[in-house]
Design an enzyme around this catalytic site. Structure first.
Site, short mmCIF file in Angstrom:
data_model
loop_
_atom_site.label_atom_id
_atom_site.label_comp_id
_atom_site.label_asym_id
_atom_site.label_seq_id
_atom_site.Cartn_x
_atom_site.Cartn_y
_atom_site.Cartn_z
N ASN A 9 -13.39 19.03 7.65
CA ASN A 9 -12.66 20.26 7.33
C ASN A 9 -11.36 20.18 8.11
O ASN A 9 -11.35 20.37 9.33
CB ASN A 9 -13.49 21.48 7.74
N LYS A 11 -8.87 22.07 8.09
CA LYS A 11 -8.27 23.38 8.44
C LYS A 11 -6.78 23.36 8.11
O LYS A 11 -6.37 22.66 7.19
CB LYS A 11 -8.57 23.74 9.89
N HIS A 95 -16.30 30.25 5.79
CA HIS A 95 -16.07 29.70 7.13
C HIS A 95 -15.84 30.85 8.11
O HIS A 95 -15.21 31.85 7.76
CB HIS A 95 -14.87 28.74 7.12
N GLU A 97 -13.83 31.24 10.41
CA GLU A 97 -12.42 31.62 10.61
C GLU A 97 -11.96 32.55 9.49
O GLU A 97 -11.16 33.47 9.72
CB GLU A 97 -11.56 30.35 10.69
N GLU A 167 -22.87 26.80 11.53
CA GLU A 167 -21.78 26.60 12.48
C GLU A 167 -21.77 27.78 13.46
O GLU A 167 -21.21 28.84 13.15
CB GLU A 167 -20.43 26.56 11.75
N GLY A 173 -14.58 24.18 17.75
CA GLY A 173 -13.32 23.86 18.43
C GLY A 173 -13.34 24.08 19.92
O GLY A 173 -12.30 24.07 20.57
N SER A 212 -17.96 21.20 17.05
CA SER A 212 -17.73 20.20 18.09
C SER A 212 -18.56 18.92 17.89
O SER A 212 -19.03 18.32 18.87
CB SER A 212 -17.97 20.80 19.48
P1 13P Z 1 -14.78 21.57 15.20
O1 13P Z 1 -15.49 20.31 14.74
O2 13P Z 1 -13.33 21.36 15.48
O3 13P Z 1 -15.54 22.26 16.28
O4 13P Z 1 -14.80 22.56 13.93
C1 13P Z 1 -15.98 22.78 13.24
C2 13P Z 1 -15.68 23.50 11.99
O5 13P Z 1 -15.25 24.63 12.01
C3 13P Z 1 -15.91 22.79 10.72
O6 13P Z 1 -15.86 23.66 9.65
#
Ligand code: 13P
Length: 252
Positions: A9, A11, A95, A97, A167, A173, A212
């Site tokens: 992903n 982002k 997601h 976010e 997640e 992150g 992560s």
């Molecule tokens: P990270 O791997 O950067 O922690 O992000 C995970 C994520 O949000 C994947 O959709």
């Protein structure tokens, strides 16, 4: 038998020049690996680039979001049919976010899931608890609520042809990863709950872990019961890291 899936992903990252290098390196980095499906989900403007670079390779591609609406006066939205025009296989929905920063509630997420699946995309439904929710011991209630919204809207069988990504919001992150026992507990719970009423659907549903994931922890995470692969954020922006994670899944 569920084959493992590792999906990146990206982002809101990338640019035409850097994507070209990254995509080329991703293709080379995951070439020849068996027993694992791989994909990258990229920002809308780069879907054409992903399609051009990845078609004919074993790397699929998808979008990071999709509109719940089919077409019409929805300024700024991108429909599932448009994603299909660019050869997408996957669309991430819900997601954390998007839930936290863009106000997407369970109902809208369920509508997006429905729109994606109806059009022929594979929805990647993200679920997971915040740190506050984990500390309040309501993780299972939160993921159940998020799954139930989709089940109510699309029917339980819809999960057999979808991907669910657990997640934990606090692991995204941050470099913090739940213990393997914690990951197992949530994944076991999701599959077992579904198996009570729909054992076949529970068996087919693919359950990814996200938050992560790195080359250094991927193998142990993918070895956890009921983990069928990973949804990878930051590490998917580095071809060597993404390749290492896909390799861990192929060996697992
Ligand atoms: P990270 O791997 O950067 O922690 O992000 C995970 C994520 O949000 C994947 O959709």
């Amino acid at each position: 038998m569920r084959e493992k899936l590792v999906a990146g992903n990206w982002k809101m990252n990338g640019g035409l020049a850097e994507n070209a290098q990254l995509l080329e390196a991703v293709i080379a980095g995951v070439a020849g690996l068996q027993g694992v499906q791989r994909a990258v989900c990229v920002p809308f403007p780069y879907l054409h680039q992903a399609q051009r670079s990845l078609q004919g390779t074993p790397v699929a591609w998808g979008a990071e979001n999709v509109s719940q609406y089919e077409k019409g006066a929805y300024t700024g939205e991108v429909s599932a049919a448009m994603l299909l025009d660019f050869g997408c296989r996957y669309a991430i929905v819900g997601h954390s976010e998007r839930r936290a920063l863009f106000g997407e509630g369970d109902g809208a997420v369920a509508d997006k899931f429905s729109a994606a699946q109806a059009a022929g995309l594979v929805p990647v439904l993200c679920v997971g608890e915040t740190l506050e929710e984990r500390e309040a011991s309501v993780t299972e209630a939160v993921v159940s609520r998020q799954l139930d919204a989709v089940i109510a809207r699309c029917g339980v069988e819809s999960l057999a042809k979808a991907v669910v990504a657990y997640e934990p919001v606090w692991a995204i992150g941050t470099g913090k990863v739940p213990t393997l026992e914690d990951i197992a507990e949530v994944h076991d719970f999701m599959r077992a709950e579904l198996a009570k009423s729909h054992p076949d659907t529970a068996e087919d549903m693919r359950l990814l872990y996200g938050g992560s994931v790195k080359p250094s922890n991927a193998a142990e995470i993918f070895a956890v019961s009921n983990v069928d692969g990973g949804l990878v954020g930051g590490a998917s922006l580095k071809a060597a890291d993404f390749g290492g994670i896909v390799k861990a899944a192929s060996e697992g």
